[in-house]
Design an enzyme around this catalytic site. Structure first.
Site, PDB file in Angstrom:
ATOM      1  N   ASP A  43      -0.428  -1.459  -1.833  1.00 57.73           N
ATOM      2  CA  ASP A  43       0.297  -2.116  -0.750  1.00 57.73           C
ATOM      3  C   ASP A  43       0.625  -3.563  -1.076  1.00 57.73           C
ATOM      4  O   ASP A  43       1.568  -4.128  -0.525  1.00 57.73           O
ATOM      5  CB  ASP A  43      -0.515  -2.044   0.537  1.00 57.73           C
ATOM      6  CG  ASP A  43      -0.472  -0.663   1.149  1.00 57.73           C
ATOM      7  OD1 ASP A  43       0.335  -0.450   2.063  1.00 57.73           O
ATOM      8  OD2 ASP A  43      -1.228   0.214   0.689  1.00 57.73           O
ATOM      9  N   ASN A  64      -5.111  -1.666  -1.701  1.00 64.20           N
ATOM     10  CA  ASN A  64      -4.688  -0.306  -1.379  1.00 64.20           C
ATOM     11  C   ASN A  64      -5.602   0.218  -0.271  1.00 64.20           C
ATOM     12  O   ASN A  64      -6.508  -0.481   0.184  1.00 64.20           O
ATOM     13  CB  ASN A  64      -4.753   0.593  -2.618  1.00 64.20           C
ATOM     14  CG  ASN A  64      -4.051   1.926  -2.397  1.00 64.20           C
ATOM     15  OD1 ASN A  64      -2.895   1.962  -1.961  1.00 64.20           O
ATOM     16  ND2 ASN A  64      -4.729   3.020  -2.688  1.00 64.20           N
TER      17      ASN A  64
END
Length: 368
Positions: free
Chosen positions: A241, A251
């Site tokens: 992310d 993440n």
């Protein structure tokens, strides 16, 4: 994702709407929701109806188009409205950097057209959103082509959360590597963590892989160490992310623990993400904002109480995996290995356009 079940579809012209696949309803039912304004897109992102860093960015870009449909024609008021819409959409989730990248790109496109009629700017904004959407499709396939070289025939691959077509425009990031390896004739068996507390691995990744005919075994999160010890896993691949300049990667919560387990069991740990997921303004992962989510996701998942009422809950949505635990980062420009500030900068700045550069990195990674 397959063409029959597209995660995001823009319908119509500048006065159109955004149709999203409501991922909170999977795998029990396939339900679409139509968004007619930026508020609906904000809610869809916030409540995880649309999720995955690339898909969030695409949805936000279309959200700008929706928010500007009825903006005033006066230039000052028009751009004031643009600021309001982009700021509002930016408040939906804090960790996935693709959200802010896409909104900034939309703002810059509009600013470049100051002095033009509002309808001209609206058309340009829709063109930009569509470009972001189409570019994500292309780069997901590129990630797959780079990454499949790291996966040996007959491998068991562990993944966490969902980094497939549901999280992107198409094909995915981590799952793109698996799809491409399978398309090349490699026999791949995926082990999918259920991914507590919202079960994206169980609900989404397992559903998606089965739809694509990829052999998949679902495991509880706390089974990963045992599965590694038994020799069933030859690689771990996850999405991201946000990635800091030094390679530290945010993440879904639980990813950091998998990286530690993979290092102990001498299993390569790979991250797959587009270049838009890198946030080079952040020198290290400690600066990445981590979203804290509703405690009820832990105590009452899917409306079913499983914990004592009133118990304290800590519910971070993400964790950060240090760069030293990551064997390679796969992006559309090449394979970044070793994972450090210098290699990241070299690949993102175009070193991968020279075939000798990335090929050396691929050979080194495959032998690690």
């Amino acid at each position: 994702m397959t063409k029959e079940v597209a995660t995001l579809v823009w319908i119509g012209d500048t006065d159109g709407s955004l149709r999203i696949l409501d991922q909170t309803r999977l795998p029990r039912e396939v339900v679409f929701r139509e968004c007619h304004d930026e508020r609906a897109v904000w809610e869809a992102i916030k409540t995880l109806q649309v999720r995955g860093a690339p898909a969030i960015g695409i949805a936000a870009a279309y959200g700008v188009c929706l928010g500007m449909k009825f903006a005033p024609n006066d230039e000052r008021a028009f751009f004031q409205r643009l600021d309001e819409v982009t700021s509002y959409l930016a408040s939906s989730r804090p960790t996935a950097v693709n959200l802010f990248w896409a909104l900034d790109r939309m703002r810059r496109r509009a600013e470049a057209l100051r002095g033009q009629p509002p309808d001209t700017i609206r058309k340009a904004l829709l063109e930009e959103a569509r470009a972001i959407h189409e570019e994500d499709r292309a780069l997901c396939h590129a990630i797959g082509r780079w990454g499949e070289r790291l996966i040996e025939d007959g491998s068991g691959v562990l993944t966490h959360c969902n980094a497939g077509g549901l999280a992107t425009a198409e094909y995915g990031t981590a799952l793109a590597v698996i799809y491409e390896a399978s398309a090349k004739g490699k026999r791949i068996h995926v082990y999918a963590d259920e991914t507590r507390p919202l079960l994206q691995g169980a609900r989404l990744t397992a559903w998606e892989l089965k739809a694509h005919g990829i052999p998949v075994t679902l495991i509880c999160d706390d089974m990963a160490a045992e599965v590694m010890k038994e020799g069933k896993i030859q690689a771990v691949i996850v999405g991201a992310d946000r990635i800091a300049a030094n390679g530290d990667t945010a993440n879904k919560i639980g990813t950091y623990g998998l990286a530690i387990l993979a290092r102990y069991h001498r299993i390569p740990f790979y991250v797959a993400a587009p270049s838009s997921t890198f946030d080079l303004r952040l020198s290290h992962g400690g600066l990445i904002p981590i979203e804290q989510r509703d405690p009820r996701e832990v105590t009452c998942p899917f409306g079913i109480p499983i914990a004592p009422e009133g118990v304290d809950v800590y519910n971070p949505a993400f964790d950060v995996t240090p760069a030293e635990l990551i064997n390679a980062i796969i992006c559309e420009k090449g394979v970044i290995q070793p994972v450090n500030r210098e290699t990241i900068a070299a690949v993102l700045n175009g070193a991968a356009e020279n075939p000798t550069g990335p090929q050396r990195m691929l050979e080194s990674s495959a032998s690690s």
